[in-house]
Design a protein around this motif. Structure first.
Motif, PDB file in Angstrom:
ATOM      1  N   SER A 113       4.372 106.073 113.174  1.00 37.33           N
ATOM      2  CA  SER A 113       5.112 106.648 114.360  1.00 37.33           C
ATOM      3  C   SER A 113       5.849 105.613 115.184  1.00 37.33           C
ATOM      4  O   SER A 113       6.834 105.906 115.885  1.00 37.33           O
ATOM      5  CB  SER A 113       4.336 107.420 115.454  1.00 37.33           C
ATOM      6  OG  SER A 113       3.627 108.573 115.066  1.00 37.33           O
ATOM      7  N   ALA A 118      11.568 108.094 120.470  1.00 32.79           N
ATOM      8  CA  ALA A 118      11.138 109.458 120.764  1.00 32.79           C
ATOM      9  C   ALA A 118      12.330 110.310 120.772  1.00 32.79           C
ATOM     10  O   ALA A 118      13.616 110.040 120.955  1.00 32.79           O
ATOM     11  CB  ALA A 118      10.771 109.128 122.459  1.00 32.79           C
ATOM     12  N   GLY A 119      11.951 111.500 120.591  1.00 28.42           N
ATOM     13  CA  GLY A 119      12.782 112.593 120.335  1.00 28.42           C
ATOM     14  C   GLY A 119      13.509 112.763 118.979  1.00 28.42           C
ATOM     15  O   GLY A 119      14.216 113.926 118.670  1.00 28.42           O
ATOM     16  N   ASP A 120      13.284 111.925 117.883  1.00 26.63           N
ATOM     17  CA  ASP A 120      13.491 112.101 116.848  1.00 26.63           C
ATOM     18  C   ASP A 120      12.728 113.361 115.926  1.00 26.63           C
ATOM     19  O   ASP A 120      11.512 113.685 116.407  1.00 26.63           O
ATOM     20  CB  ASP A 120      13.203 110.877 115.665  1.00 26.63           C
ATOM     21  CG  ASP A 120      14.136 109.683 115.701  1.00 26.63           C
ATOM     22  OD1 ASP A 120      15.241 110.033 116.483  1.00 26.63           O
ATOM     23  OD2 ASP A 120      13.772 108.679 115.420  1.00 26.63           O
ATOM     24  N   ASP A 121      13.606 114.080 115.233  1.00 25.66           N
ATOM     25  CA  ASP A 121      12.580 115.239 114.464  1.00 25.66           C
ATOM     26  C   ASP A 121      12.146 114.420 113.189  1.00 25.66           C
ATOM     27  O   ASP A 121      12.874 113.970 112.249  1.00 25.66           O
ATOM     28  CB  ASP A 121      13.589 116.215 114.145  1.00 25.66           C
ATOM     29  CG  ASP A 121      14.204 116.822 115.101  1.00 25.66           C
ATOM     30  OD1 ASP A 121      13.302 117.357 116.183  1.00 25.66           O
ATOM     31  OD2 ASP A 121      15.264 117.796 115.169  1.00 25.66           O
ATOM     32  N   ASP A 141       2.132 116.825 119.375  1.00 21.78           N
ATOM     33  CA  ASP A 141       3.544 116.305 119.478  1.00 21.78           C
ATOM     34  C   ASP A 141       4.532 117.272 118.969  1.00 21.78           C
ATOM     35  O   ASP A 141       4.586 117.449 117.689  1.00 21.78           O
ATOM     36  CB  ASP A 141       3.651 115.037 118.698  1.00 21.78           C
ATOM     37  CG  ASP A 141       4.839 114.147 119.237  1.00 21.78           C
ATOM     38  OD1 ASP A 141       5.980 114.665 119.470  1.00 21.78           O
ATOM     39  OD2 ASP A 141       5.059 112.851 119.007  1.00 21.78           O
ATOM     40  N   ASP A 142       5.478 117.758 119.629  1.00 23.96           N
ATOM     41  CA  ASP A 142       6.429 118.518 119.355  1.00 23.96           C
ATOM     42  C   ASP A 142       7.568 118.154 118.351  1.00 23.96           C
ATOM     43  O   ASP A 142       8.164 118.772 117.731  1.00 23.96           O
ATOM     44  CB  ASP A 142       7.094 119.356 120.577  1.00 23.96           C
ATOM     45  CG  ASP A 142       6.265 120.200 121.357  1.00 23.96           C
ATOM     46  OD1 ASP A 142       5.561 120.802 120.965  1.00 23.96           O
ATOM     47  OD2 ASP A 142       6.589 120.330 122.577  1.00 23.96           O
ATOM     48  N   ASP A 143       7.809 116.775 118.363  1.00 22.77           N
ATOM     49  CA  ASP A 143       8.746 116.226 117.568  1.00 22.77           C
ATOM     50  C   ASP A 143       8.213 115.978 116.122  1.00 22.77           C
ATOM     51  O   ASP A 143       9.217 115.637 115.269  1.00 22.77           O
ATOM     52  CB  ASP A 143       9.096 114.607 117.864  1.00 22.77           C
ATOM     53  CG  ASP A 143       9.867 114.671 119.445  1.00 22.77           C
ATOM     54  OD1 ASP A 143      10.248 115.927 119.787  1.00 22.77           O
ATOM     55  OD2 ASP A 143       9.539 113.843 120.299  1.00 22.77           O
ATOM     56  N   TYR A 144       7.173 116.214 116.009  1.00 19.95           N
ATOM     57  CA  TYR A 144       6.468 115.988 114.515  1.00 19.95           C
ATOM     58  C   TYR A 144       6.020 117.367 113.675  1.00 19.95           C
ATOM     59  O   TYR A 144       5.571 118.154 114.755  1.00 19.95           O
ATOM     60  CB  TYR A 144       5.117 115.028 114.826  1.00 19.95           C
ATOM     61  CG  TYR A 144       5.483 113.693 114.828  1.00 19.95           C
ATOM     62  CD1 TYR A 144       5.392 112.738 113.767  1.00 19.95           C
ATOM     63  CD2 TYR A 144       5.960 113.234 116.092  1.00 19.95           C
ATOM     64  CE1 TYR A 144       5.545 111.557 113.914  1.00 19.95           C
ATOM     65  CE2 TYR A 144       6.321 111.898 116.456  1.00 19.95           C
ATOM     66  CZ  TYR A 144       6.054 111.008 115.078  1.00 19.95           C
ATOM     67  OH  TYR A 144       6.422 109.626 115.467  1.00 19.95           O
ATOM     68  N   SER A 160      12.216 110.654 108.646  1.00 18.92           N
ATOM     69  CA  SER A 160      13.147 111.248 109.896  1.00 18.92           C
ATOM     70  C   SER A 160      14.474 111.058 109.306  1.00 18.92           C
ATOM     71  O   SER A 160      14.822 110.072 108.893  1.00 18.92           O
ATOM     72  CB  SER A 160      13.175 110.356 110.905  1.00 18.92           C
ATOM     73  OG  SER A 160      14.281 110.912 112.021  1.00 18.92           O
TER      74      SER A 160
END
Length: 193
Positions: A113, A118-121, A141-144, A160
């Motif tokens: 990580s 931050a914010g990357d899908d 974590d919502d991005d992962y 990503s």
């Protein structure tokens, strides 16, 4: 002087001369035989030395060849043992369960990580048997997002599309890195060098 005396003198002189020639010839023959014997002894000695040298050279070649063959067999045996140890390590990693597997998977995901903003899908792949474990870790974590199965012993592959980064933090890749970095020490421990 009579003719008979002259003939007798010539005969005696001829006999004396013939005896002298015969003596010289015998002396020369003895000299030639002696020289031939000396030459023969020298040739024989030289031939013996040559044969001994060739035997020694052949012995050294065979000894060297035997040493090389023995060294190759030792290296092959060591390589076989190292392969067995590596396979055993793979088996033990694949068999990790429970908290140990979760802790190691979590640590590998956290290390991967660090490569992402931050914010990357971020898509995460892992061993099919670890899907529930990975999804439970990713729920934090919502991005992962768990993206599918990856053929490995465990761990994760994280990527990503936006940052075009792919991090392989599988058990396999970590084991391979540790193995390569410590192969000399492993070999020394196994073979008491």
């Amino acid at each position: 002087m009579s003719l008979e005396t002259v003939v007798e003198d010539i005969r005696e002189e001829a006999n004396a001369r013939a005896e002298e020639i015969r003596s010289e010839a015998e002396a020369r023959a003895d000299e030639i035989v002696s020289e031939a014997d000396a030459d023969a002894e020298e040739i024989e000695a030289t031939a013996e030395r040559e044969v001994e040298r060739e035997i020694e050279q052949l012995r050294e070649q065979r000894l060297s060849s035997a040493k090389l063959e023995a060294k190759q067999k030792r290296l092959e045996a060591r390589r076989d043992v190292l392969e067995d140890v590596y396979e055993q390590a793979e088996s033990e990693l694949a068999a990790l369960e429970g908290d140990d597997r979760e802790e190691l998977t979590r640590a590998l995901l956290e290390a991967a990580s660090e490569e992402f903003e931050a914010g990357d899908d971020v898509s995460v792949y892992g061993r099919g048997d670890d899907q529930e474990l990975i999804e439970s870790i990713l729920a934090e974590d919502d991005d992962y997002e768990y993206a599918g199965e990856y053929d490995c012993l465990g761990g994760v592959v994280v990527e990503s599309e936006g940052s075009r980064i792919r991090v392989n933090n599988t058990f396999d890749s970590v084991l391979e890195d540790v193995w390569e970095d410590n192969l000399r020490e492993i070999s020394n421990r196994l073979f008491d060098q």
